[in-house]
Enzyme design. Structure first.
Site, PDB file in Angstrom:
ATOM      1  CG  ASP A 231       3.265  26.197 -11.274  1.00  0.00           C
ATOM      2  OD1 ASP A 231       3.611  25.042 -11.538  1.00  0.00           O
ATOM      3  OD2 ASP A 231       2.079  26.556 -11.132  1.00  0.00           O
ATOM      4  CD  GLU A 274       1.123  22.999 -14.048  1.00  0.00           C
ATOM      5  OE1 GLU A 274       0.417  22.941 -13.039  1.00  0.00           O
ATOM      6  OE2 GLU A 274       1.305  22.015 -14.810  1.00  0.00           O
TER       7      GLU A 274
END
Length: 353
Positions: A231, A274
């Site tokens: 992430d 993301e």
């Protein structure tokens, strides 16, 4: 006359899109090609002793050049209409002047796939029936009147043979055109269905398909499999401070580094937002941890450059080993939990789940 029928199927194309501009560019080239072939026909019919047909081809050349000029000026529909008129009129005049056996009427048959494929409003059947009536009517008229400017039978056979060869070539070109169109459309649809439009990586659904195949293979061979979830740290700050365009560039930047540092056999996807997920077949937990550390260091060492300003990007990782049953959902949950531990411990690190 001959090549013009290849432009019929997409009379409704728009010139505003990139594909539309390319298409109308092709139509313009076809019009010029048709004019060139009609110029050759002038020589042919003069040699065969048919001055009227040679004169008709002069008019055809003028019509094709006019259609080309109209298309260049983006008056596309008018240009295509002029081409349609040329084909219909030329077929009729040729058939009436030297007889039905000359084969000028073959060109009308090319309208059938053109009408059916291009039709979007349900008018295909009436138009095809109208063409049939016109075709049979022209045949009856030719038989009733006889050749208005007859040629010797042997010369008519030559004209017919040339038309047969051209029709075969044009049907082959038309089929090839639509085959390419279908293949391009299929490829575009497959890309939309399987790839993330921003990063070009596999999307979640395609990842699961590819991962299932790899897991089945590894289960048969008994090879270890690991999962890597990562992430982008503080991604919201990138969006807030630099704009969403910068955020998109950051995701592309991360995707490129991930791809460059994973093996060809690894399955990488944008998992959402993301987050990125990678399946590492034939990898132990320690090997996957080493790969994650290598990628983490590469991301840290290569900041994103926007307008000459470097923007630091880091990733947090969670790595998990798939157990004997290769339960992807369970491994993803454990990798997600490990990723959370990396975030809680300060980010920019790798944790094992």
């Amino acid at each position: 006359m001959p090549p013009s029928t290849l432009v019929l199927p997409r009379a409704t194309s728009r010139g505003s899109s990139v594909a539309g501009k390319a298409y109308w560019g092709m139509v313009g080239r076809v019009a010029l090609t048709a004019a060139t072939i009609d110029a050759a026909y002038i020589v042919l019919f003069l040699l065969l002793g048919s001055v009227p047909l040679a004169a008709i081809n002069l008019i055809s050349i003028a019509m094709y050049l006019s259609a080309y000029a109209l298309i260049r000026r983006r008056r596309n529909m008018l240009g295509v209409t002029l081409i349609w008129v040329e084909v219909v009129a030329h077929s009729a005049l040729g058939s009436l002047m030297i007889g039905w056996e000359s084969g000028f009427h073959y060109y009308l048959l090319l309208f059938i796939p053109a009408i059916v494929i291009a039709n979007t409003k349900g008018y295909a059947m009436p138009m095809v029936l109208g063409l049939l009536v016109y075709y049979l009517g022209l045949k009856s008229l030719c038989e009733y009147l006889g050749p208005l400017a007859p040629l010797p039978p042997r010369r008519v056979e030559i004209v017919n043979a040339i038309h047969v060869c051209l029709i075969f070539g044009m049907f082959a070109a038309l089929a090839s055109f639509y085959r390419r169109t279908i293949l391009v459309a299929e490829a575009r649809l497959l890309k939309q269905a399987t790839l993330d439009p921003l990063t070009g990586l596999s999307n979640r659904g395609h990842f699961q398909t590819l991962a299932s195949n790899e897991l089945a293979r590894c289960q048969r061979s008994g090879a270890p499999v690991a999962l890597m979830l990562c992430d982008v740290d503080h991604f919201k700050q990138v969006n807030d401070h630099c704009g969403h365009a910068a955020g998109d560039r950051a995701l592309v930047h991360v995707a490129q580094i991930l791809s460059a540092n994973l093996r060809e056999c690894d399955v990488l996807a944008r998992w959402g937002g993301e987050e990125f997920l990678a399946l590492l077949p034939d990898s132990s937990l320690l090997a996957a941890h080493a790969a994650a550390e290598r990628i983490r260091a590469a991301i840290e060492a290569h900041p994103l450059i926007i307008d000459g300003t470097p923007i630091a990007i880091t990733l947090s990782f969670g790595v998990a080993q798939l157990q004997g049953g290769h339960d992807l959902q369970d491994a993803t949950a454990r990798a997600d939990k490990a990723l959370y531990e990396s975030k809680r411990a300060g980010r920019n690190r790798v944790s094992l789940g």
